[in-house]
Design an enzyme around this catalytic site. Structure first.
Site, mmCIF file in Angstrom:
data_model
loop_
_atom_site.group_PDB
_atom_site.id
_atom_site.type_symbol
_atom_site.label_atom_id
_atom_site.label_comp_id
_atom_site.label_asym_id
_atom_site.label_seq_id
_atom_site.Cartn_x
_atom_site.Cartn_y
_atom_site.Cartn_z
ATOM 1 N N GLU A 167 0.801 -1.221 0.000
ATOM 2 C CA GLU A 167 0.000 0.000 0.000
ATOM 3 C C GLU A 167 0.840 1.281 0.000
ATOM 4 O O GLU A 167 0.899 2.020 0.999
ATOM 5 C CB GLU A 167 -0.967 -0.015 1.197
ATOM 6 C CG GLU A 167 -1.934 -1.189 1.152
ATOM 7 C CD GLU A 167 -2.947 -1.212 2.289
ATOM 8 O OE1 GLU A 167 -2.815 -0.405 3.223
ATOM 9 O OE2 GLU A 167 -3.865 -2.038 2.247
ATOM 10 N N GLU A 351 -5.924 -8.023 -0.287
ATOM 11 C CA GLU A 351 -6.525 -7.786 1.034
ATOM 12 C C GLU A 351 -7.983 -7.426 0.849
ATOM 13 O O GLU A 351 -8.324 -6.606 -0.017
ATOM 14 C CB GLU A 351 -5.867 -6.625 1.789
ATOM 15 C CG GLU A 351 -4.544 -6.937 2.400
ATOM 16 C CD GLU A 351 -3.981 -5.768 3.203
ATOM 17 O OE1 GLU A 351 -4.766 -4.931 3.719
ATOM 18 O OE2 GLU A 351 -2.746 -5.696 3.300
HETATM 19 O O1 IFM Z 1 -4.448 -3.531 8.967
HETATM 20 C C1 IFM Z 1 -4.350 -2.911 7.719
HETATM 21 C C2 IFM Z 1 -3.164 -3.463 6.956
HETATM 22 O O2 IFM Z 1 -1.978 -3.266 7.650
HETATM 23 C C3 IFM Z 1 -3.045 -2.797 5.608
HETATM 24 N N1 IFM Z 1 -4.294 -2.776 4.891
HETATM 25 C C4 IFM Z 1 -5.490 -2.382 5.599
HETATM 26 C C5 IFM Z 1 -5.596 -3.132 6.899
HETATM 27 C C6 IFM Z 1 -6.866 -2.698 7.654
HETATM 28 O O3 IFM Z 1 -6.825 -1.338 7.958
#
Ligand code: IFM
Length: 441
Positions: A167, A351
């Site tokens: 990210e 994710e």
């Molecule tokens: O926990 C985070 C993760 O570290 C990165 N993506 C989003 C998740 C939820 O906020």
């Protein structure tokens, strides 16, 4: 209803994701201090000033956690490697315990028939590098390349896939413009530098891994569906700008060799010197792209300097993060990314998941809202596949309840409940539901 493995194309992979600082327990095994340790120790940054000292103690309990993945019928495990665990000073001498830890983890995955998917960096920058300016310093690309070489010389031969940076938007904008994450800056020059240097570090790491002969290298980006808060042209422009710096900036850099005009309207005076010369490195070819997706945002204009906009609350049902549930956004991004950037390159949802108001009652957690959320998003992924998107896999965030950064331990994203005192793991109803859905044949 939760779709099953049979509802996806043959070979489609199901995984769960975690990250090092959020689960491992950073005080164990000789890891160096990170900027998250110092950020959390500074009043006002993190709920109850919680940090990753113990987290889920995955550092010691990883065999049980990998058993949960195997028994849950997952195919792939997406984990990250802590830079400060491997190189406590960020550069120089490696920590043998850190290298041994990731070596054991990868072997443990393979022994259980699970594919190891590594992310090199998921946010815990070694503090000595933060002292040198961290992501604001162009030298970070070289430091990151060196870290990549050290860890991948040890585990790169057995990984199924690898990606440099989780990210990039969070590393750049969230941490340097909004100040919500370490290092907690609110400065446009720092942001423009960090967003570009993240790209340079990404490309540098891909180059290092290619030179080591590694295969299946990708990038992992997060997306939020930005909608205008009303019908005015001003709101439309505000949402377009949000979309440009959140959803387009990094893919545009990698796949088009330029940054979006809307973003450069604000960034141009603040970019690092000669940034235009870096695209040869940034554009290192990828084998896949990963999308992290959770929510949408309604965007309205606001007074003040660029970007002169704000988020406004929306009417849809929300998770415990106060994030609206909007599965259609996942279909939108999968089709948009394939159409505008990646073409036939394999995509993964790297994710997706939700924080819920989960409670352990008589040894069980009934998290039906999470099952509904996952079902809706898995079906949104199927819609994209039906439209021809080459989507090859889907990872749930997260295997375990864990450290949700500045929100501490109270936001529970796990398929498995954590008692953060006893460190006992209890699979939730969602874990059992996915286990049944992902069973082979
Ligand atoms: O926990 C985070 C993760 O570290 C990165 N993506 C989003 C998740 C939820 O906020």
């Amino acid at each position: 209803m939760l779709p099953t493995r049979a509802d996806f194309p043959p070979g489609f992979l199901f995984g769960a994701a975690t990250s090092s600082y959020q689960i491992e327990g950073h005080t164990f095994g000789g890891a160096g201090v990170t900027h998250w340790d110092t950020f959390a120790a500074t009043p006002g940054n993190v709920v109850r000033a919680e940090n990753g000292d113990t987290a889920c103690d995955h550092y010691h309990r990883w065999p049980a956690d990998l058993d949960l993945l195997r028994d849950g019928n997952f195919d792939v495990y997406r984990f990250s490697t802590s830079w400060a665990r491997v190189l406590p000073e960020g550069r120089g001498a490696a920590n043998p315990e850190g290298l041994d830890f990731y070596d054991r983890l990868v072997d443990g995955l393979l022994e259980r028939g699970l594919k190891p998917a590594a992310t090199l960096y998921h946010w815990e920058l070694p503090a000595p590098l933060a002292d040198l300016g961290g992501w604001r310093n162009r030298d970070i690309a070289g430091w990151f390349g060196d870290f990549t070489e050290v860890i991948m010389r040890r585990i790169g031969d057995r990984l199924w896939s690898a990606a440099p940076i989780n990210e990039p938007w969070c590393v750049g904008w969230l941490s340097h413009f909004l100040g919500h994450h370490a290092p907690g800056l609110r400065d446009i020059r720092a942001t423009a530098h960090a967003m570009h240097h993240v790209m340079l570090a990404h490309g540098t790491a891909i180059g290092v891994m290619r030179d080591l002969g590694m295969k299946n290298l990708g990038g992992v980006f997060n997306f939020e569906y930005a909608q205008p808060a009303d019908d005015t042209p001003e709101a439309a422009r505000a949402a377009a700008l949000y979309d440009a710096y959140y959803n387009q900036f990094f893919l545009s850099g990698i796949f088009k060799g330029r940054y979006p005009d809307l973003v450069m309207e604000g960034f141009a005076p603040h970019m690092p010197k000669n940034w235009q010369d870096d695209f040869a490195v940034i554009q290192a070819p990828l084998d896949w792209v990963g999308l992290n997706y959770y929510t949408r945002k309604l965007i309205a204009p606001a007074p003040g300097p660029w970007p002169a906009h704000q988020e406004v609350p929306g009417p849809l049902p929300k998770t415990a993060m106060e994030w609206e549930i909007y599965p259609q956004g996942l279909t939108h991004f999968l089709t948009m990314v394939a159409r505008d950037y990646t073409g036939t390159l394999p995509l993964y949802v790297t994710e997706n998941g939700m924080a819920g108001y989960d409670e352990l009652v008589a040894g069980a957690v009934d998290d039906q809202p999470r099952i509904d959320y996952l079902a809706a998003h898995l079906n949104a992924a199927r819609d994209a596949i039906a439209q021809g998107v080459p989507l090859n896999g889907y990872f749930t965030w997260s295997l375990l309840d864990n450290y949700e950064w500045s929100l501490g331990y109270e936001k529970r994203f796990g398929l498995v409940h954590m008692d953060f005192d006893s460190l006992q793991r209890t699979p939730k109803a969602s874990y059992h539901a996915l286990r049944a859905a992902f069973a082979q044949g």
